[in-house]
Design a protein around this motif. Structure first.
Motif, PDB file in Angstrom:
ATOM      1  N   GLY A 221       4.516  24.317 -29.068  1.00  0.00           N
ATOM      2  CA  GLY A 221       3.635  23.919 -29.772  1.00  0.00           C
ATOM      3  C   GLY A 221       4.014  24.115 -31.528  1.00  0.00           C
ATOM      4  N   ARG A 222       3.275  23.520 -32.279  1.00  0.00           N
ATOM      5  CA  ARG A 222       3.277  23.826 -33.929  1.00  0.00           C
ATOM      6  C   ARG A 222       2.182  24.403 -34.153  1.00  0.00           C
ATOM      7  N   VAL A 223       2.169  25.247 -35.099  1.00  0.00           N
ATOM      8  CA  VAL A 223       0.879  26.061 -35.573  1.00  0.00           C
ATOM      9  C   VAL A 223       0.413  25.142 -36.629  1.00  0.00           C
ATOM     10  N   LEU A 258     -13.062  26.778 -29.039  1.00  0.00           N
ATOM     11  CA  LEU A 258     -11.649  26.261 -29.568  1.00  0.00           C
ATOM     12  C   LEU A 258     -11.245  25.183 -28.899  1.00  0.00           C
ATOM     13  N   VAL A 259     -11.214  25.200 -27.567  1.00  0.00           N
ATOM     14  CA  VAL A 259     -10.650  24.144 -26.621  1.00  0.00           C
ATOM     15  C   VAL A 259     -11.492  22.797 -26.782  1.00  0.00           C
ATOM     16  N   GLU A 260     -12.896  22.946 -26.926  1.00  0.00           N
ATOM     17  CA  GLU A 260     -13.683  21.687 -27.274  1.00  0.00           C
ATOM     18  C   GLU A 260     -13.261  21.092 -28.389  1.00  0.00           C
ATOM     19  N   GLU A 265     -10.367  16.546 -31.028  1.00  0.00           N
ATOM     20  CA  GLU A 265      -9.574  15.870 -32.070  1.00  0.00           C
ATOM     21  C   GLU A 265      -8.375  15.424 -31.658  1.00  0.00           C
ATOM     22  N   GLN A 266      -8.411  15.357 -30.247  1.00  0.00           N
ATOM     23  CA  GLN A 266      -7.086  14.883 -29.471  1.00  0.00           C
ATOM     24  C   GLN A 266      -5.763  15.796 -29.835  1.00  0.00           C
ATOM     25  N   ARG A 267      -5.848  16.821 -29.970  1.00  0.00           N
ATOM     26  CA  ARG A 267      -4.729  17.522 -30.465  1.00  0.00           C
ATOM     27  C   ARG A 267      -4.026  18.265 -29.064  1.00  0.00           C
ATOM     28  N   ALA A 268      -2.787  18.410 -29.042  1.00  0.00           N
ATOM     29  CA  ALA A 268      -1.825  18.976 -27.939  1.00  0.00           C
ATOM     30  C   ALA A 268      -2.274  20.521 -28.090  1.00  0.00           C
ATOM     31  N   GLU A 269      -2.381  20.738 -26.293  1.00  0.00           N
ATOM     32  CA  GLU A 269      -2.880  22.227 -25.957  1.00  0.00           C
ATOM     33  C   GLU A 269      -1.754  23.247 -26.453  1.00  0.00           C
ATOM     34  N   GLU A 270      -0.612  22.726 -26.697  1.00  0.00           N
ATOM     35  CA  GLU A 270       0.587  23.651 -26.978  1.00  0.00           C
ATOM     36  C   GLU A 270       0.182  23.967 -28.471  1.00  0.00           C
ATOM     37  N   ASP A 271      -0.226  23.100 -29.243  1.00  0.00           N
ATOM     38  CA  ASP A 271      -0.367  23.470 -30.801  1.00  0.00           C
ATOM     39  C   ASP A 271      -1.611  24.536 -30.692  1.00  0.00           C
ATOM     40  N   LEU A 272      -2.362  24.625 -29.829  1.00  0.00           N
ATOM     41  CA  LEU A 272      -3.640  25.529 -29.947  1.00  0.00           C
ATOM     42  C   LEU A 272      -3.148  26.905 -29.500  1.00  0.00           C
TER      43      LEU A 272
END
Length: 294
Positions: A221-223, A258-260, A265-272
């Motif tokens: 992921g990316r921060v 946080l997950v919701e 925002e259709q973000r990658a889980e790895e980024d979270l």
């Protein structure tokens, strides 16, 4: 003398059991770790512990049952460790059981640990010491007196400053100034370490995984620096020490929110996950700079 220590932390994934030989004197040194083993908790037990705070109708019944069940698990862990070490219960001076924390509210001078000490005593045949937090809370503390005491007794130095960092479910630090007295020690909870990461992984994997093993998700992921700044804008992180926290503040509800938001925002889980790792590391760095002597 020989003492067994029992602990089950914020993650509630296992009972940690340590058999230690302590000096027959006031000093904690030299001590010797005779045996150590982790005894995994059943998934059903772990899920019930984590879900205890979200139920009302059966909460008291389940609390009572879990108190006994955890006592049985702690007792079984101590008994197994004694047997594996080739010792007998009569050789052990005491079993010290912290218990499993299910509620921690120092603002109300309240903290609740389960793992019935009487059950442990019956199963092991040993003297059992428990309920470590209550007296410290009653005296105005945060209910976590033992770790800083141990750190000072075992890790303090006459020639250098030392900082002890523990990254469990919650991150906490102990500052040990060189040649310092016990009253010079500074210890406090920084904020979440693994607890939010574990919960987020559990949610994304539908319960199949309970941790980011080897940091694989975070490494992919990316921060998100904007979200990181939002996480760091936290009233708990602004509180001066002493302070303590737990799953009541940084638990499943916080992880779900946080997950919701991330999913919306259709973000990658790895980024979270990567952002939560950065949150822990940055919170520790900021706490050290802000609250510890220069």
């Amino acid at each position: 003398m020989y003492v067994i220590g029992l602990m089950s932390g914020t993650s509630a994934d296992a009972v940690d059991a340590a058999l230690v030989e302590w000096p027959d004197a006031e000093l904690a040194l030299p001590f010797r770790l005779v045996a150590f083993r982790e005894f995994p908790l059943p998934k059903q037990t772990r899920d019930r512990i984590h879900g205890l705070g979200s139920r009302s109708e059966t909460a008291l019944e389940d609390l009572s049952r879990l108190d006994v069940e955890m006592g049985e698990l702690f007792g079984a862990a101590a008994t197994a460790l004694i047997k594996e070490s080739g010792m007998a219960p009569r050789d052990v001076a005491a079993v010290a059981s912290h218990g499993q924390t299910v509620a921690h509210h120092p603002e109300h001078k309240a903290s609740l640990q389960i793992g019935n000490a009487s059950v442990i005593a019956e199963r092991t045949g040993c003297c059992v010491i428990s309920d470590f937090r209550s007296r410290d809370l009653a005296a105005g503390g945060e209910g976590a007196p033992l770790a800083p005491f141990f750190h000072h007794a075992v890790l303090a130095s006459a020639t250098e400053n030392r900082l002890v960092l523990n990254l469990g479910g919650i991150a906490n630090v102990t500052w040990l100034p060189r040649n310092g007295a016990p009253d010079d020690v500074i210890a406090f909870d920084v904020g979440p370490a693994n607890v939010l990461i574990d919960e987020v992984v559990r949610i994304y994997s539908d319960g199949r995984e309970h941790m980011d093993r080897d940091g694989r998700r975070a490494l992919r992921g990316r921060v998100d620096t904007q979200r990181l700044d939002e996480l760091l804008d936290d009233s708990f992180l602004e509180r001066p020490p002493p302070r303590s926290t737990g799953r009541e503040r940084y638990g499943r509800q916080e992880a779900m929110a946080l997950v919701e938001r991330w999913r919306s925002e259709q973000r990658a889980e790895e980024d979270l996950v990567a952002t939560l790792v950065a949150f822990t590391a940055t919170a520790v760095q900021q706490a050290a700079v802000r609250w510890l002597p220069k």
